[in-house]
Design a protein around this motif. Sequence first.
Motif, PDB file in Angstrom:
ATOM      1  N   VAL A 122      25.902  33.582  84.348  1.00 49.56           N
ATOM      2  CA  VAL A 122      26.070  33.243  85.773  1.00 49.56           C
ATOM      3  C   VAL A 122      26.305  34.499  86.602  1.00 49.56           C
ATOM      4  N   VAL A 123      27.136  35.400  86.107  1.00 43.21           N
ATOM      5  CA  VAL A 123      27.393  36.647  86.835  1.00 43.21           C
ATOM      6  C   VAL A 123      26.107  37.461  86.963  1.00 43.21           C
ATOM      7  N   LEU A 124      25.344  37.550  85.877  1.00 39.42           N
ATOM      8  CA  LEU A 124      24.080  38.279  85.949  1.00 39.42           C
ATOM      9  C   LEU A 124      23.120  37.613  86.923  1.00 39.42           C
ATOM     10  N   TRP A 125      22.960  36.304  86.827  1.00 37.50           N
ATOM     11  CA  TRP A 125      21.965  35.568  87.616  1.00 37.50           C
ATOM     12  C   TRP A 125      22.263  35.614  89.112  1.00 37.50           C
ATOM     13  N   TYR A 126      23.542  35.438  89.489  1.00 33.01           N
ATOM     14  CA  TYR A 126      23.882  35.307  90.905  1.00 33.01           C
ATOM     15  C   TYR A 126      24.408  36.579  91.558  1.00 33.01           C
ATOM     16  N   LEU A 127      24.848  37.557  90.782  1.00 36.59           N
ATOM     17  CA  LEU A 127      25.391  38.771  91.386  1.00 36.59           C
ATOM     18  C   LEU A 127      24.575  40.023  91.048  1.00 36.59           C
ATOM     19  N   VAL A 128      24.343  40.257  89.774  1.00 37.40           N
ATOM     20  CA  VAL A 128      23.718  41.508  89.356  1.00 37.40           C
ATOM     21  C   VAL A 128      22.231  41.528  89.676  1.00 37.40           C
ATOM     22  N   PHE A 129      21.491  40.497  89.262  1.00 37.18           N
ATOM     23  CA  PHE A 129      20.044  40.496  89.479  1.00 37.18           C
ATOM     24  C   PHE A 129      19.666  40.528  90.966  1.00 37.18           C
ATOM     25  N   PRO A 130      20.314  39.745  91.850  1.00 38.88           N
ATOM     26  CA  PRO A 130      19.972  39.871  93.278  1.00 38.88           C
ATOM     27  C   PRO A 130      20.290  41.252  93.850  1.00 38.88           C
ATOM     28  N   TRP A 131      21.326  41.903  93.342  1.00 31.65           N
ATOM     29  CA  TRP A 131      21.670  43.236  93.822  1.00 31.65           C
ATOM     30  C   TRP A 131      20.646  44.267  93.346  1.00 31.65           C
ATOM     31  N   VAL A 132      20.141  44.131  92.119  1.00 27.89           N
ATOM     32  CA  VAL A 132      19.219  45.102  91.541  1.00 27.89           C
ATOM     33  C   VAL A 132      17.787  44.884  92.041  1.00 27.89           C
ATOM     34  N   GLU A 133      17.402  43.661  92.334  1.00 30.86           N
ATOM     35  CA  GLU A 133      16.018  43.325  92.656  1.00 30.86           C
ATOM     36  C   GLU A 133      15.410  44.169  93.782  1.00 30.86           C
ATOM     37  N   PRO A 134      16.089  44.418  94.905  1.00 26.37           N
ATOM     38  CA  PRO A 134      15.471  45.265  95.930  1.00 26.37           C
ATOM     39  C   PRO A 134      15.335  46.731  95.520  1.00 26.37           C
ATOM     40  N   LYS A 135      16.120  47.151  94.545  1.00 26.51           N
ATOM     41  CA  LYS A 135      16.102  48.545  94.124  1.00 26.51           C
ATOM     42  C   LYS A 135      15.027  48.844  93.084  1.00 26.51           C
TER      43      LYS A 135
END
Length: 61
Positions: free
Chosen positions: A29-42
């Motif tokens: 859940v932490v990866l799906w909702y916090l980490v991946f959305p933060w990394v995706e634009p980068k």
Amino acid sequence: MYLWIWRRLPGTWQTKAATALGLVVAVAVVLWYLVFPWVEPKVQFDHGVVDGPTPTQSAKP
């Protein structure tokens, strides 16, 4: 590493299994909702774009 975590979990094997499953779900859940959305634009994804003419463009008479 997993054996070390398993030995540190409290309770019987059923409790350990439930706790381990809860930890895996929490990490997912932490990866799906916090980490991946933060990394995706980068990260630059090409989404399957291929340079060159498409099959409809190359079939000109």
